[in-house]
Design an enzyme around this catalytic site. Structure first.
Site, PDB file in Angstrom:
ATOM      1  N   GLU A   1       0.836  -1.203   0.000  1.00  0.00           N
ATOM      2  CA  GLU A   1       0.000   0.000   0.000  1.00  0.00           C
ATOM      3  C   GLU A   1       0.875   1.259   0.000  1.00  0.00           C
ATOM      4  OE1 GLU A   1      -2.063   0.803   3.623  1.00  0.00           O
ATOM      5  OE2 GLU A   1      -2.529   2.817   2.909  1.00  0.00           O
TER       6      GLU A   1
ATOM      7  N   ASP B   1       0.675   3.814  -3.076  1.00  0.00           N
ATOM      8  CA  ASP B   1       0.304   5.203  -2.845  1.00  0.00           C
ATOM      9  C   ASP B   1       1.211   6.129  -3.671  1.00  0.00           C
ATOM     10  OD1 ASP B   1       0.998   7.747  -1.103  1.00  0.00           O
ATOM     11  OD2 ASP B   1      -1.010   7.127  -0.500  1.00  0.00           O
TER      12      ASP B   1
ATOM     13  N   ASP C   1      -7.104   1.491   0.353  1.00  0.00           N
ATOM     14  CA  ASP C   1      -5.761   0.978   0.645  1.00  0.00           C
ATOM     15  C   ASP C   1      -5.453  -0.266  -0.196  1.00  0.00           C
ATOM     16  OD1 ASP C   1      -5.505   2.959   2.511  1.00  0.00           O
ATOM     17  OD2 ASP C   1      -5.815   1.661   4.255  1.00  0.00           O
TER      18      ASP C   1
ATOM     19  N   GLU D   1      -4.593   0.645  -3.680  1.00  0.00           N
ATOM     20  CA  GLU D   1      -3.205   1.107  -3.779  1.00  0.00           C
ATOM     21  C   GLU D   1      -2.243  -0.080  -3.784  1.00  0.00           C
ATOM     22  OE1 GLU D   1      -3.501   5.453  -1.536  1.00  0.00           O
ATOM     23  OE2 GLU D   1      -3.272   3.672  -0.311  1.00  0.00           O
TER      24      GLU D   1
HETATM   25 MN    MN Z   1      -3.713   4.356   1.776  1.00  0.00          MN
END
Ligand code: MN
Length: 241
Positions: A48, A52, A119, A122
């Protein structure tokens, strides 16, 4: 690993337009720490973290390419929308990521929260990036194939221009899990045409703005503080560590 979850991955891969060489990477992207703990697996958290950054890069690169005359301030506003939990949740939901998520303990019976789904989305892109041999180009190409038009159309419809109090709160929650505070610092003018001056502050960021109502003044002050935060990105990141 329940076999039922495994066979369904095909549909997810089809939706992504990508077939994983290493299915374990895909599984890791979908593994919440509650499940990882129970089964001794790796969770999606580091993926994650990487995902990101990748999505930030893809979005910014795309915005600059598609909107070359936009100012840095406008680009920052657009970016903050397209990397927001709200937007990534939408994309994760379209891929039905909630159906693939591996959750343990009490989480299993709870409904999947927007932030969890964002999340996972990502993490998925980091998994894909690593799986394809860490090719930024290849990963970006896949991301754009799925989302370029959608992002461009969304900008044209001004969907990123949400109200500033909401935008600011989203940003400060994401960065520090804190909310900004507002207070009236001055009221001037006669009763029938008052002007309110409001101060908005969070951490070291502070701005005041005037308006004919508290609401309007709050919006202006929130906009100023948001711009301060977004334009001092580098410094803030350093301060956070
Ligand atoms: Mn996140």
């Amino acid at each position: 690993m329940p076999a039922s979850s495994l066979k369904n991955f095909e549909e997810l891969e089809k939706a992504l337009g990508y077939s994983f060489r290493d299915k374990n990477l895909l599984i890791q992207a979908l593994t919440h720490k509650s499940y990882a703990g129970e089964y001794g697996l790796k969770s999606y958290e580091t993926l994650e973290f990487l995902g990101d950054s990748l999505i930030n890069l893809f979005v910014v690169d795309l915005l600059i390419e598609e909107f070359p005359s936009a100012s840095e301030g406008e680009l920052a506003m657009m970016k903050s929308y397209f990397v927001s939990e709200e937007f990534l949740y939408e994309l994760g939901e379209e891929l039905s990521l909630d159906a693939y998520l591996l959750l343990g303990g009490k989480r299993r019976s709870n409904h999947v929260s927007p932030s969890l789904l964002a999340d996972t989305f990502e993490a998925l892109w980091a998994a894909l990036y690593i799986d394809c041999g860490r090719s930024v180009d290849k990963t970006k190409e896949l991301f754009y194939r799925l989302y370029r038009n959608r992002i461009v159309e969304s900008v044209k419809r001004n969907e990123y221009k949400r109200d500033y109090k909401t935008l600011l709160q989203e940003e400060t929650q994401k960065r520090w899990r804190e909310r900004p505070t507002y207070r009236v610092v001055n009221i001037e003018g006669p009763h029938h045409s008052r002007v309110f001056e409001i101060e908005c502050s969070i951490r070291q960021y502070r701005a005041t703005a005037k308006g004919k109502s508290k609401k309007i003044a709050q919006q202006h002050a929130a906009k100023k503080v948001l711009e301060l935060i977004l334009s001092s990105e580098g410094e803030t990141q350093k301060a956070a560590y």
